[in-house]
Design a protein around this motif. Sequence first.
Motif, PDB file in Angstrom:
ATOM      1  N   LEU A  10      33.556  26.102  25.624  1.00 30.59           N
ATOM      2  CA  LEU A  10      33.603  26.664  26.973  1.00 30.59           C
ATOM      3  C   LEU A  10      33.670  25.524  27.984  1.00 30.59           C
ATOM      4  O   LEU A  10      32.875  24.580  27.908  1.00 30.59           O
ATOM      5  N   ARG A  37      48.557  29.059  20.158  1.00 34.47           N
ATOM      6  CA  ARG A  37      47.403  29.758  20.705  1.00 34.47           C
ATOM      7  C   ARG A  37      47.700  31.247  20.785  1.00 34.47           C
ATOM      8  O   ARG A  37      48.866  31.657  20.846  1.00 34.47           O
ATOM      9  N   THR A  39      46.027  35.046  22.448  1.00 33.05           N
ATOM     10  CA  THR A  39      45.045  35.839  23.170  1.00 33.05           C
ATOM     11  C   THR A  39      45.094  37.265  22.635  1.00 33.05           C
ATOM     12  O   THR A  39      46.118  37.682  22.074  1.00 33.05           O
ATOM     13  N   PRO A  86      41.971  29.215  33.546  1.00 35.72           N
ATOM     14  CA  PRO A  86      41.563  30.397  32.766  1.00 35.72           C
ATOM     15  C   PRO A  86      42.699  30.951  31.904  1.00 35.72           C
ATOM     16  O   PRO A  86      42.432  31.569  30.871  1.00 35.72           O
ATOM     17  N   THR A  89      42.740  30.109  28.199  1.00 35.52           N
ATOM     18  CA  THR A  89      41.772  30.718  27.296  1.00 35.52           C
ATOM     19  C   THR A  89      42.486  31.405  26.145  1.00 35.52           C
ATOM     20  O   THR A  89      43.364  32.242  26.361  1.00 35.52           O
ATOM     21  N   GLN A 109      38.145  28.603  19.254  1.00 43.35           N
ATOM     22  CA  GLN A 109      38.169  29.313  20.529  1.00 43.35           C
ATOM     23  C   GLN A 109      38.043  28.336  21.688  1.00 43.35           C
ATOM     24  O   GLN A 109      37.128  27.502  21.713  1.00 43.35           O
ATOM     25  N   VAL A 110      38.932  28.496  22.655  1.00 44.38           N
ATOM     26  CA  VAL A 110      38.842  27.758  23.914  1.00 44.38           C
ATOM     27  C   VAL A 110      38.679  28.783  25.034  1.00 44.38           C
ATOM     28  O   VAL A 110      39.496  29.697  25.166  1.00 44.38           O
ATOM     29  N   THR A 111      37.620  28.627  25.804  1.00 44.25           N
ATOM     30  CA  THR A 111      37.368  29.534  26.913  1.00 44.25           C
ATOM     31  C   THR A 111      37.232  28.719  28.192  1.00 44.25           C
ATOM     32  O   THR A 111      36.414  27.796  28.250  1.00 44.25           O
ATOM     33  N   VAL A 112      38.046  29.061  29.179  1.00 44.96           N
ATOM     34  CA  VAL A 112      38.024  28.352  30.455  1.00 44.96           C
ATOM     35  C   VAL A 112      37.515  29.320  31.524  1.00 44.96           C
ATOM     36  O   VAL A 112      38.121  30.357  31.781  1.00 44.96           O
ATOM     37  N   SER A 113      36.417  28.970  32.125  1.00 51.24           N
ATOM     38  CA  SER A 113      35.829  29.829  33.165  1.00 51.24           C
ATOM     39  C   SER A 113      36.332  29.417  34.540  1.00 51.24           C
ATOM     40  O   SER A 113      36.605  28.248  34.794  1.00 51.24           O
TER      41      SER A 113
END
Length: 114
Positions: A10, A37, A39, A86, A89, A109-113
């Motif tokens: 994250l 990647r 989603t 984001p 992600t 998993q890559v999560t960009v907030s």
Amino acid sequence: VQLQASGGGLVQAGGSLRLSCAASGRISSINDMRWYRQTPGNQRELVAGITRSGIKSYADSVKGRFTISRNIAKDLVYLQMNSLTPEDTAVYYCTAIVAFTNYWGQGTQVTVSS
């Protein structure tokens, strides 16, 4: 060929992550290595690729922000991801092409907030 990806996590928008992928097995036969990647509900997208001779290619969406590199001696491929948004992600997968077969590793998993 077995592939083990790591480095996801994250991160806040604007941040950076570096993904790593370690290859084992028929590593001397590996030609191209790639990062994809995916989603939820979408097809897998080719993000970046690198040939055995070091020629690199990128999706338009990541050009100038992501850098793929490869250490053939250590059987590693990296994806340096900068200026993350984001929209980046996703689950990221590394792949290796051997004799026209594209082998897949497990995703990270890559999560960009925002």
